[in-house]
Design an enzyme around this catalytic site. Structure first.
Site, PDB file in Angstrom:
ATOM      1  N   THR A  16       0.832  -1.198   0.000  1.00 27.43           N
ATOM      2  CA  THR A  16       0.000   0.000   0.000  1.00 27.43           C
ATOM      3  C   THR A  16       0.870   1.252   0.000  1.00 27.43           C
ATOM      4  O   THR A  16       1.928   1.274   0.606  1.00 27.43           O
ATOM      5  CB  THR A  16      -0.887  -0.003   1.261  1.00 27.43           C
ATOM      6  OG1 THR A  16      -1.763  -1.130   1.203  1.00 27.43           O
ATOM      7  CG2 THR A  16      -1.693   1.270   1.384  1.00 27.43           C
ATOM      8  N   ARG A  43     -13.231  -8.343  -1.540  1.00 30.25           N
ATOM      9  CA  ARG A  43     -12.640  -8.032  -0.230  1.00 30.25           C
ATOM     10  C   ARG A  43     -12.149  -6.595  -0.241  1.00 30.25           C
ATOM     11  O   ARG A  43     -11.539  -6.140  -1.190  1.00 30.25           O
ATOM     12  CB  ARG A  43     -11.474  -8.989   0.064  1.00 30.25           C
ATOM     13  CG  ARG A  43     -10.736  -8.704   1.386  1.00 30.25           C
ATOM     14  CD  ARG A  43      -9.530  -7.812   1.178  1.00 30.25           C
ATOM     15  NE  ARG A  43      -8.734  -7.640   2.422  1.00 30.25           N
ATOM     16  CZ  ARG A  43      -7.723  -6.799   2.544  1.00 30.25           C
ATOM     17  NH1 ARG A  43      -7.363  -6.055   1.507  1.00 30.25           N
ATOM     18  NH2 ARG A  43      -7.056  -6.702   3.684  1.00 30.25           N
ATOM     19  N   GLY A  49     -10.040  -3.758   2.239  1.00 33.17           N
ATOM     20  CA  GLY A  49      -9.240  -3.578   3.439  1.00 33.17           C
ATOM     21  C   GLY A  49      -9.441  -2.212   4.061  1.00 33.17           C
ATOM     22  O   GLY A  49     -10.465  -1.553   3.872  1.00 33.17           O
ATOM     23  N   ASP A  50      -8.417  -1.743   4.775  1.00 36.24           N
ATOM     24  CA  ASP A  50      -8.542  -0.493   5.517  1.00 36.24           C
ATOM     25  C   ASP A  50      -8.279   0.755   4.679  1.00 36.24           C
ATOM     26  O   ASP A  50      -8.704   1.860   5.037  1.00 36.24           O
ATOM     27  CB  ASP A  50      -7.594  -0.490   6.714  1.00 36.24           C
ATOM     28  CG  ASP A  50      -6.131  -0.535   6.281  1.00 36.24           C
ATOM     29  OD1 ASP A  50      -5.786  -1.404   5.457  1.00 36.24           O
ATOM     30  OD2 ASP A  50      -5.327   0.276   6.760  1.00 36.24           O
ATOM     31  N   GLY A  91      -0.693  -2.225   6.010  1.00 38.11           N
ATOM     32  CA  GLY A  91      -0.566  -3.470   6.757  1.00 38.11           C
ATOM     33  C   GLY A  91      -1.740  -4.391   6.510  1.00 38.11           C
ATOM     34  O   GLY A  91      -2.477  -4.236   5.544  1.00 38.11           O
ATOM     35  N   GLY A 113      -5.080  -5.235   6.556  1.00 43.01           N
ATOM     36  CA  GLY A 113      -6.212  -4.328   6.645  1.00 43.01           C
ATOM     37  C   GLY A 113      -7.232  -4.668   7.706  1.00 43.01           C
ATOM     38  O   GLY A 113      -7.766  -3.775   8.380  1.00 43.01           O
TER      39      GLY A 113
END
Length: 334
Positions: A201, A229, A231-232, A253, A255
């Site tokens: 990321t 999916r 993530g963060d 990292g 997520g």
């Protein structure tokens, strides 16, 4: 067990005339054994280019929100990182990109998730923030919106590079073995770090000469992730956050752990409500992430130019630049 590494660089600034840009290109098992000298130099060159893109804006009195977008776009256009071109591939050999951006002046924010045709997802996130009443848009709707706003639309093949295809193949081979031995769906339950060596990321945070903060994050997710999916990275408060009264922050990292800890906002909240020093607040949050089985890193800057580049993995692609115009980049830990 993860090795916790703390990086805090002291910063002296001229009164009412300071600015600062900090970037990351992912954290993980980044060591001299995993990165060749040639690849190391490529990363250093690209990180420097990203810093200079943001510096050009900040040094001319530009806004932090424009600087972080410019820095992230450089990394999205590079196959070195897991964002934009060169993004990780899903279990069905496709790309699904996420990005978010936030302005610390008024807490306006924008994000896109699960897009596969927008060349620069961070630009789409910016358009969502500035040209729509929404904070997040996803999938086809986000792509149609981005096209209507005049952004570059490309075929999904633009993002796919050979090394990611080989990486997915390797992950699937290992996953099948894991499934046979442990009876679990490895694509859903295994930590991708053991296959990917790093969370790629990308992100940027900045403070401009008016003390305005901004943050931006962009990602391709994790290798072999199930389609759909998220993530963060596109979630405000988890992967990205900016508030002029506290900090601008971008994370990288696993997520799921960063979402469950509301990592980005957690750091800001410690500063806001407990007056916790920035470095200590970041360390506390990364410890919480680690307790949930996650690993990664974060960058943050406050409105006085104080900043951190902190991680609990072996390395993180990172860099910073201030009004002296001298870029500082690093890859490995201590």
């Amino acid at each position: 067990m993860f090795l916790f590494l703390l990086f805090v660089t002291p910063f002296v600034f001229a009164e009412n005339n300071y600015f600062r840009l900090v970037i990351h290109g992912g954290a993980g098992d980044i060591t001299e054994q995993n990165i060749s000298e040639e690849l190391k130099k490529e990363h250093e060159k690209k990180l420097t280019e990203a810093l200079q893109a943001g510096y050009t804006i900040l040094s001319q009195g530009g806004d932090s929100i424009d600087a972080v977008q410019a820095a992230v776009m450089v990394m999205e256009d590079s196959p070195l990182y897991n964002a934009g071109k060169g993004a990780s591939l899903t279990v069905d050999n496709k790309v699904e990109l996420d990005a978010s951006i936030m302005d610390g002046r008024d807490h306006k924010a924008g994000a896109v998730a699960g897009v596969s045709h927008i060349r620069n997802p961070i630009m789409a996130a910016y358009k969502v923030m500035t040209k729509s009443p929404y904070v997040m848009m996803g999938g086809i709707g986000a792509e149609e919106f981005a096209q209507a706003e005049g952004l570059d639309i490309v075929e999904p093949s633009y993002f796919i590079i050979e090394s990611r295809t080989e990486q997915l193949k390797k992950v699937k081979e290992i996953s099948q073995k894991v499934e046979q031995e442990k009876g679990v769906n490895a694509a859903l339950y295994q930590d991708p770090l053991m296959y990917d060596y790093k969370y790629g990321t990308v992100g940027a945070v900045a403070v401009d000469i008016r003390g305005n903060l901004a943050a931006a994050t962009s990602t391709g997710g994790t290798t072999n992730k199930h389609y759909g999916r998220i993530g963060d990275s596109p979630i405000i408060g988890a992967g990205t956050y900016a508030d002029n009264n506290t900090i601008a922050i971008s994370t990288t990292g696993l997520g799921e752990a960063f979402i469950r800890t509301v990592a980005a906002y957690d750091v800001a909240a410690q500063i806001k409500y407990r007056q916790t020093p920035l470095a200590e607040a970041a360390k506390n949050t990364l410890n919480s992430v680690q307790e949930m089985g996650g690993a990664g890193g974060m960058i943050a800057v406050d409105n006085k130019g104080n900043f951190i580049m902190q991680f609990n993995t072996k390395g993180m692609f990172r860099g910073t630049i201030g009004q002296d115009g001298v870029p500082q980049v690093a890859i490995y830990g201590l």
